[in-house]
Every structure is written in C-alpha cells, then in structure tokens.
Design an enzyme around this catalytic site. Structure first.
Site, PDB file in Angstrom:
ATOM      1  N   ALA A  11       2.490   4.673  -0.365  1.00  0.00           N
ATOM      2  CA  ALA A  11       1.835   5.975  -0.173  1.00  0.00           C
ATOM      3  C   ALA A  11       2.860   7.041   0.168  1.00  0.00           C
ATOM      4  CB  ALA A  11       0.785   5.869   0.930  1.00  0.00           C
ATOM      5  N   ALA A  43     -13.543 -14.149   5.797  1.00  0.00           N
ATOM      6  CA  ALA A  43     -13.279 -13.701   7.169  1.00  0.00           C
ATOM      7  C   ALA A  43     -13.895 -12.335   7.490  1.00  0.00           C
ATOM      8  CB  ALA A  43     -11.776 -13.679   7.426  1.00  0.00           C
ATOM      9  N   LYS A  92       0.846  -1.214   0.000  1.00  0.00           N
ATOM     10  CA  LYS A  92       0.000   0.000   0.000  1.00  0.00           C
ATOM     11  C   LYS A  92       0.871   1.251   0.000  1.00  0.00           C
ATOM     12  CE  LYS A  92      -4.103  -2.187   1.698  1.00  0.00           C
ATOM     13  NZ  LYS A  92      -3.497  -3.509   2.047  1.00  0.00           N
ATOM     14  N   ILE A 133       5.879  10.223  -1.554  1.00  0.00           N
ATOM     15  CA  ILE A 133       6.120  11.191  -2.636  1.00  0.00           C
ATOM     16  C   ILE A 133       6.572  10.419  -3.877  1.00  0.00           C
ATOM     17  CG2 ILE A 133       6.698  13.085  -1.055  1.00  0.00           C
ATOM     18  CD1 ILE A 133       9.706  12.515  -1.815  1.00  0.00           C
TER      19      ILE A 133
HETATM   20  P1  BMP Z   1      -8.686 -11.846   4.636  1.00  0.00           P
HETATM   21  O1  BMP Z   1      -9.401 -12.651   3.546  1.00  0.00           O
HETATM   22  O2  BMP Z   1      -7.930 -12.716   5.565  1.00  0.00           O
HETATM   23  O3  BMP Z   1      -9.580 -10.879   5.310  1.00  0.00           O
HETATM   24  O4  BMP Z   1      -7.541 -11.014   3.896  1.00  0.00           O
HETATM   25  C1  BMP Z   1      -7.796  -9.886   3.094  1.00  0.00           C
HETATM   26  C2  BMP Z   1      -6.507  -9.322   2.574  1.00  0.00           C
HETATM   27  O5  BMP Z   1      -6.766  -8.172   1.779  1.00  0.00           O
HETATM   28  C3  BMP Z   1      -5.539  -8.875   3.651  1.00  0.00           C
HETATM   29  O6  BMP Z   1      -4.231  -9.057   3.126  1.00  0.00           O
HETATM   30  C4  BMP Z   1      -5.814  -7.392   3.795  1.00  0.00           C
HETATM   31  O7  BMP Z   1      -4.683  -6.696   4.242  1.00  0.00           O
HETATM   32  C5  BMP Z   1      -6.141  -7.019   2.353  1.00  0.00           C
HETATM   33  N1  BMP Z   1      -7.047  -5.872   2.168  1.00  0.00           N
HETATM   34  C6  BMP Z   1      -8.291  -5.842   2.735  1.00  0.00           C
HETATM   35  O8  BMP Z   1      -8.700  -6.765   3.444  1.00  0.00           O
HETATM   36  N2  BMP Z   1      -9.108  -4.760   2.503  1.00  0.00           N
HETATM   37  C7  BMP Z   1      -8.735  -3.712   1.724  1.00  0.00           C
HETATM   38  O9  BMP Z   1      -9.521  -2.803   1.534  1.00  0.00           O
HETATM   39  C8  BMP Z   1      -7.472  -3.753   1.126  1.00  0.00           C
HETATM   40  C9  BMP Z   1      -6.635  -4.837   1.347  1.00  0.00           C
HETATM   41  O10 BMP Z   1      -5.469  -4.889   0.772  1.00  0.00           O
END
Ligand code: BMP
Length: 209
Positions: free
Chosen positions: A61, A170, A59, A63
């Site tokens: 973020a 999840a 992610k 300059i």
């Molecule tokens: P999980 O299915 O265990 O919730 O994992 C989701 C994954 O997507 C994690 O790596 C989380 O950091 C990432 N993620 C998210 O859940 N929501 C977002 O808006 C952006 C993400 O990168």
C-alpha cells in the site's frame, strides 16, 4: 485443483516447512505474510514454492514507485502472486500489475476485509475497489468469507476476476458458503496449521468441497 489456499502464519521456517510438506498436494497455493517473512526472511518464499505456488501477502500500500520496488523483491524471491491494497488508487495498483506481468505473476487486490472493522470504512467502498482492480488489470480480489453475501455482491462487480476468500474456520466463515457465493478459492490458516493433525484438517476441508 482443490480451491484451497493455505495461509501459513507460523513464525518459524521449520514449522512452515513441516506443515507445507504434511499437507503437500492438497493446497493450490500457500499464502505467506508478515509473520513468517519478518521472522525468517524472504528466502521462505523460494523454499515453500517447491511445494506449492506462493502468494506473498504484504498488503502492499504505497506510492507507485515503492510498490514497484516491493513487487520486484517479492517476485524475484519466487512469489507467484502478491496481495496489494486497492485503496491507494489506480496508479499504485498498476505499478504492482506492471511488475507482475513481467514475472507472469498475479496481483490480488484487497477489497473488503473479513474482520468486523472492515465494515467501518472498507465495505461502503468495496465495489469501487473492485472497479480499481479491474481497470488496473489485477488477476483477482480478496473478499470476505465471513460475509458470503458480500462475496456475492463483489462477484457481480468483479466479472471474471479470481476471488480469493479468507475468513473460513477460525474467523467463523463457512467454506461451502464462501465458494457457493462466488469465491474461486478459500484461504484457510489457523484451522489447519493449529490443528493437531494438519493433514487430516486439510482433508476434512477437501471433503466439504
Ligand atoms: P485464518 O484462517 O487463520 O483466520 O487466516 C486468514 C488469513 O487471511 C490470515 O493470513 C489473514 O491475515 C488473511 N486475511 C484475512 O483473514 N482477512 C482479509 O480480509 C485479508 C487477509 O489477507
């Protein structure tokens, strides 16, 4: 093409490799982020990319110059794609896209995240994030599977950009709803890698598609 991306937020290389191998052939890509890269280093990217293309999710973020340096590290470590925040603005996002192009790689811009807190600041400006992704030349956007109606709205703004969508399982999102709302790929983490049988869990998702 399964339209599934595995989020591999485990903290050991062995665990990462074993889950990626067990589920080989099912996921179109593997997303690795801070948990695994901070535990085991960037070399996990090359290792996992023998199994599936890797999206490096830091992610980004910063300059433009710093984004440029970060992207160079990630692509030279073997990533096929990176995830960057859009809120930093067009120039920062373009810096990522410039590097990605040199590696024939992809940049996915974060628009509205999947957790409840994203409603506080991100959701009201998410369509503008999509516009930034379009003008900067990103390959795609990240949009929330927890809110399929928002995927639908962001799809309208995003045209042909690829939408990758976390929050299935999840976090309570439904795989089918996310794909029907316009996501190209669903990102799934815990419901696969925390399962007693990751391969069976991944195959069950495939059956839903
Ligand atoms: P999980 O299915 O265990 O919730 O994992 C989701 C994954 O997507 C994690 O790596 C989380 O950091 C990432 N993620 C998210 O859940 N929501 C977002 O808006 C952006 C993400 O990168």
């Amino acid at each position: 093409n399964s339209r599934l991306i595995l989020a591999l937020d485990v903290e050991s290389r062995d665990k990462a490799n074993s889950i990626a191998s067990e589920t080989e052939g099912i996921f179109d890509a593997i997303k690795v982020g801070y948990p695994l890269m901070l535990s085991e280093g960037l070399s996990v990217i090359k290792e996992l990319s023998n199994i599936a293309p890797v999206i490096a999710d830091l992610k980004i973020a910063d300059i433009p110059n710093t984004n440029h340096l970060i992207c160079n590290r990630l692509f030279s470590a073997g990533a096929q794609g990176v995830i960057a925040h859009a809120f930093t603005g067009r120039d920062s996002l373009e810096a990522c896209v410039d590097v990605a192009k040199r590696w024939s790689g992809d940049v996915y811009a974060v628009t509205e995240m999947s957790h409840p807190g994203a409603l506080e600041f991100m959701a009201p400006v998410a369509e503008r994030m999509v516009m930034l992704a379009l003008v900067a030349g990103a390959s795609g956007i990240v949009a929330p599977a927890t809110r399929p109606e928002r995927i639908r709205a962001l799809r309208r703004a995003a045209g042909g950009l690829t939408i990758i969508s976390p929050g299935v399982g999840a976090q309570g999102g439904s795989l089918r709803d996310a794909l029907e709302a316009g996501a190209d790929y669903a990102i799934v983490g815990r419901s696969v890698y925390e399962s007693a049988n990751p391969r069976a869990a991944a195959e069950a998702l495939l059956d839903l598609i």
